[in-house]
Each structure stands twice: as structure tokens, then as C-alpha cells.
Design a protein around this motif. Sequence first.
Motif: not given
Length: 371
Positions: A34, A52, A54-56, A58-59, A62-63
Motif C-alpha cells: 500500500f 499485489r 492495493v489502495n487502502t 483495509e485492502e 484482506a490479502v
Amino acid sequence: MERLNYGIIGCGMMGQEHLRNIALLSNAGVAAIFEPDPAMRSAAAAMVPGARIVNTIEELLAVEAVNCLLIASPNYFHLEQLEKIAAIRPLPVLVEKPLFTAPEDAPRLEALRAAYPAPIWVAMEYRYMPPVARMIEEAEAATGGVRMLTIREHRFPFLEKVGDWNRFNRNTGGTLVEKCCHFFDLMRHILKSDPVRIMASGGQSVNHVSESYNGERSDIWDNAYVIVDFASGARAMLELCMFAEGARYQEEISAVGPRGKIECHVPGPGRFWPDHLGEPPVAQVIVSPRDPKGPRMIEIPVDPSLLAAGDHNGSTFYQHQRFQRAALGNQPIEVSLEDGWWAVAMGLAAQQSALTGEAVDLSTQTYAMAS
């Protein structure tokens, strides 16, 4: 050994140094990143193409593959991000210093410390520089018990960071927090005692004095002297100058006791060493007994691949090795939230002393460590 799959929060200059060092570890990799700045995000994606993006936070959490975290965001985000992680998915964390930047943040950190169920390791890389580690290992025998400790850092100015966040005290906690918490951590670590009183003088004399960002002039300090009295009766001094990049060594640390003296000399980043001077200097440890007199100098070379991976004399790699073992439950945390807390408290007290001209009694400060 179980594999560590890092989730990275922040991939600016220091975050990218972490990426290079994680790539050198066995059984470790980066699963998700992130980083909100487009240029830094692009650079990180190129360094770890399999991660990966991600944008947040939280995201990122979640990985599923992510099983540990690195926080290398700007200083003023650290505590907020730790709290968010604690609320969503508390994983083992290696968090860059400083842990917090303002006195009013201290109760939040105390609450985090009491409740967080997984290891949190504060990134104090200077402990793991090979010459510093060697000095620490031999200090007791060489000195007979350290009574005086001096740390001198003569270095280059603050580098450019995304959004110029490091040009302002409000974002960094001030130079004596942002830059010098490393050295206050070393003082406590070497002396094995807590500070009781701090006196300081510092300010902005040369660097960034004519710089303005969105109409606001930079106020970050570039030099200071700090004297610290410890509960054990030992005392320590820090001398910081950030307009001395022409020096041969960046850090010079000396410890003295009734039996003798031990010191180490650490060069700055090799990428800043002038080509016309040939190879960069090699770190040294020097032991100087009182009797029989006669200094003994030991060169402490560092693996060139580690020097190429970052600006901290190989220490980022060695820190990650230890964090890896702690995250997997194979060793305890070596740099705790308490250590990180004290390092900031000392920096805040030093900033206060320099501003007021008065010594600061740490026992009276609301941001001092709770027992």
C-alpha cells in the motif's frame, strides 16, 4: 521455516530500502503493497512485480497471504496505522521509528501496548550496524562499565521526501525525535538504564532556511547538543550536525569506563562517497585500555551486497533477520514498544529543553513511559 509474506505500508525511500533487504532474506517475500503516491507506488511495483498493489490498509489486510507487516510511512501516520491494524487484523509488525510525534499521543500508545496480541518490533536499525553491534558486545569488558557515552553524527541534510513532509516539526516530531530517536535508543540500550534528566541546545542554522512550501517556511532543525543523565549515574551526550557531509565517518560513538575506552567509526552511505577519493572507508572499532596503554583498531567490513541494499551499513538486513525469527515465535522482540516509546520521550524532552533553555526532568513529563 515458515515463509514470511510481508504487507508493506509505505514505499518511499526507506520503504524501498526495506524491499531490497527483504529480497535478500531466505523464506521471505512481499505479498502486498500500500503506497498512495503514484511515483513511489510505480517504483515499488517495479521492484516487486509479484506483489499485489492495493489502495487502502483495509485492502492490504484482506490479502490472505500476508502474515506480517512493515510500516514505513511518514512519522505522523505510524500510531494511527497501528491502531487500525489492531482493530482489523493484528499481525506481527515491524514499524519504522518514531512510534509517535506529539506528547498527546502517548496514552494511545499505552492502550495499544496493553492490548496488541502479536509482536511489534520498532525499527531501530542503528543497533544492528555491524561496527555498533561489535562495540556494544565488547563495551562492558573494554570499559569495566560504561560511565560516559558520546554519540556524534556529522552527516548530510534531510533528503527530499514525498510532499516534503520532513521539512516541518509538526510532521516529524522535530529533528531530535525524527532523526535522533535512534541515538537515544542506543543510549538506553548500551547503558542499560533509563534517563532521568535531559538538557539540550539546538536549532536551524544552515539547512532549509530559505525553503518555503505552500507559503510556509521550513522549521526543521539541523544541529544540536544533548546531555542526558541516567538513573544509573552514567551520562551520555549527543552531538548532531546535518551540514557536515564532508566528514570521513558519519557516526562516531565512544564509551568510557574505569578500565578503558571503546569507540566505533561508521561511514555514511557509499552512494554519497566521492568517486575521486577511491573506495569508501571501512567501519572501525577501536579499543583503548588504560593499562597497558595502546589502542587496538579492528576493521569491520560489511558484505557489499548489504551495503548496496541500503544506507544503514547493512543493519536493515540484520534487523529483518531477527524480526523474521520473532514473527515466527523463535525469539523474543529485541526492540519493544517500550524502547520505541522511551526514544521518542527523550527526543521530545530534548526539543523542549532546547526551546526553553531549561533541563527537563523526565519523571514529570506526561509522555514519559508508564511503569
